[in-house]
Write an enzyme that holds these catalytic residues in place. Structure first.
Site, PDB file in Angstrom:
ATOM      1  N   GLU A 186       0.860  -1.188   0.000  1.00 18.16           N
ATOM      2  CA  GLU A 186       0.000   0.000   0.000  1.00 18.16           C
ATOM      3  C   GLU A 186       0.890   1.230   0.000  1.00 18.16           C
ATOM      4  O   GLU A 186       1.063   1.918   1.018  1.00 18.16           O
ATOM      5  CB  GLU A 186      -0.964  -0.005   1.194  1.00 18.16           C
ATOM      6  CG  GLU A 186      -2.066   1.046   1.006  1.00 18.16           C
ATOM      7  CD  GLU A 186      -2.975   1.222   2.202  1.00 18.16           C
ATOM      8  OE1 GLU A 186      -3.382   0.212   2.798  1.00 18.16           O
ATOM      9  OE2 GLU A 186      -3.265   2.387   2.532  1.00 18.16           O
TER      10      GLU A 186
ATOM     11  N   HIS B 203      -9.169  -0.117  -1.007  1.00 14.18           N
ATOM     12  CA  HIS B 203      -8.602   0.975  -0.220  1.00 14.18           C
ATOM     13  C   HIS B 203      -9.700   1.999   0.085  1.00 14.18           C
ATOM     14  O   HIS B 203     -10.632   2.143  -0.691  1.00 14.18           O
ATOM     15  CB  HIS B 203      -7.468   1.627  -1.039  1.00 14.18           C
ATOM     16  CG  HIS B 203      -6.706   2.672  -0.299  1.00 14.18           C
ATOM     17  ND1 HIS B 203      -7.109   3.991  -0.243  1.00 14.18           N
ATOM     18  CD2 HIS B 203      -5.566   2.581   0.417  1.00 14.18           C
ATOM     19  CE1 HIS B 203      -6.233   4.669   0.483  1.00 14.18           C
ATOM     20  NE2 HIS B 203      -5.296   3.841   0.902  1.00 14.18           N
TER      21      HIS B 203
ATOM     22  N   HIS C 253       1.660   4.702  -2.099  1.00 15.19           N
ATOM     23  CA  HIS C 253       0.915   5.530  -3.047  1.00 15.19           C
ATOM     24  C   HIS C 253       1.787   6.519  -3.822  1.00 15.19           C
ATOM     25  O   HIS C 253       2.809   6.975  -3.337  1.00 15.19           O
ATOM     26  CB  HIS C 253      -0.164   6.313  -2.309  1.00 15.19           C
ATOM     27  CG  HIS C 253      -1.107   5.423  -1.553  1.00 15.19           C
ATOM     28  ND1 HIS C 253      -1.873   4.453  -2.157  1.00 15.19           N
ATOM     29  CD2 HIS C 253      -1.401   5.355  -0.231  1.00 15.19           C
ATOM     30  CE1 HIS C 253      -2.604   3.830  -1.244  1.00 15.19           C
ATOM     31  NE2 HIS C 253      -2.323   4.352  -0.067  1.00 15.19           N
TER      32      HIS C 253
ATOM     33  N   ASP D   8       1.685   2.467   3.753  1.00 10.82           N
ATOM     34  CA  ASP D   8       0.821   3.609   3.426  1.00 10.82           C
ATOM     35  C   ASP D   8       1.643   4.879   3.176  1.00 10.82           C
ATOM     36  O   ASP D   8       1.205   5.988   3.506  1.00 10.82           O
ATOM     37  CB  ASP D   8      -0.235   3.857   4.519  1.00 10.82           C
ATOM     38  CG  ASP D   8      -1.546   4.394   3.945  1.00 10.82           C
ATOM     39  OD1 ASP D   8      -1.577   4.761   2.761  1.00 10.82           O
ATOM     40  OD2 ASP D   8      -2.530   4.451   4.698  1.00 10.82           O
TER      41      ASP D   8
END
Ligand code: ZN
Length: 334
Positions: free
Chosen positions: A26, A178, A28, A296
């Site tokens: 995860e 998500h 981004h 994240d």
């Protein structure tokens, strides 16, 4: 006993040497056109947001250096929320999904040993989204797709989306569910709890449970869904979920209990949760083979996440599974 994992990131030591080569799922990025607007992320402290925003479009030295600090060998990159899901017009969403996926592919080509990709999908047009998913997996080498919540208020249990589930099964790739921008917040929501603090988890966990109780996995038993943020609190809730679902007059005729479907069709990641107790609970309820490390980035402290899992008091074999082996098998990373 004091839980050292609750130490704020800003106070954390910085001399940690990563001990495991990790895969993180995860992580981004954003193309310029889809950078979140300040209205979309208005719940963020502006000072915090000003540090995050410049990191989203950056796909080179700074990102690699940050991955190194956490011992991340491979980052599976995804267009950040709300991304394609926030685009109202279908043709524009299709063009933008293709553009974001091409940009991600170009970044992967630059760093083929360090980056992989999850496709952004234009579910405003399900046929077009499935064509794009096939292109991304078959031609661009992507390892699955990531959806940022509902698409214009439509959740993935809608029968209109059925072709997406067939396509995911056919390609044998997972869907990362998500958080996005919830369109209908519960009446109880207050600003203090909205966004990543609680509102997004509430919406995403509900989205996941909708898939289960509406029978998506009875029809598509081989579909695989990944939830971030330690399973959006669901590993902690499974017993009560079964107990109370058995008593509701509205239950559907799903083949087994909701928790059994969760254990069979879902995997979770540790993104944004550096908490030993939450990890232990997830290992107990799901098994380490259904948990994968993630950070994240750039919304969370990547170095803290790497140090936390390196030092987590769990079985070393389970840790290797969580940090690397499960993701390697699931995503066929070789
Ligand atoms: Zn995220």
């Amino acid at each position: 006993m004091v839980n050292q994992n609750r130490t704020p990131a800003s106070q954390a030591a910085t001399d940690h040497e990563p001990t495991i080569n990790k895969i993180a799922l995860e992580e981004h990025f954003s193309i310029g056109e889809l950078l979140p607007t300040s209205a979309e992320l208005e719940f963020f402290d502006p000072l915090v947001l000003s540090e995050i925003e410049p990191l989203l479009p950056e796909l080179a030295e700074q990102r690699l250096a940050n991955m190194d600090k956490a011992g991340i060998e491979i980052a599976v990159l995804s267009q950040t929320a709300p991304g394609i899901q926030a685009i109202a017009e279908s043709t524009e969403a299709s063009a933008m999904a293709r553009h974001a996926n091409d940009a991600l592919h170009a970044a992967i080509e630059q760093q083929p040993r360090r980056f992989r990709g999850f496709a952004a999908l234009n579910l405003q047009d399900v046929d077009a989204a499935c064509t794009e998913l096939k292109r991304c997996v078959s031609e661009l080498g992507f390892v699955g797709a990531l959806i940022n919540g509902s698409t214009q208020g439509e959740y993935l249990d809608n029968p209109r989306v059925d072709l997406l589930w067939s396509t995911l099964e056919q390609l044998d790739v997972p869907l990362y569910l998500h958080p996005g921008l919830p369109t209908n917040q519960p009446a109880s929501m207050v600003k203090e709890l909205d966004g990543a603090t609680w509102g997004w988890s509430f919406d995403t966990a509900t989205h996941a449970l909708r898939l289960i109780v509406k029978g998506v996995f009875d029809k598509h038993p081989n579909a695989k869904v990944i939830l971030g943020h330690m399973g959006e609190n669901l590993p902690f809730y499974l017993w009560r979920l079964d107990s109370r679902y058995a008593t509701t007059r509205y239950r559907n005729d799903i083949a087994t209990t909701p928790s059994a479907v969760f254990r069979r069709n879902f995997l979770i990641t540790t993104s944004g949760v550096c908490d030993d107790a939450a990890l232990q609970c997830s290992i107990t309820t799901l098994g380490p083979e259904r948990i994968m490390f993630s950070t994240d980035y750039p919304y969370e402290d990547i170095e803290l996440a790497g140090r936390w899992i390196d030092q987590a008091p769990i079985d070393p074999l389970a840790k290797t599974m969580i940090c690397r082996d499960t993701a390697r098998t699931l995503l066929r990373l070789g």
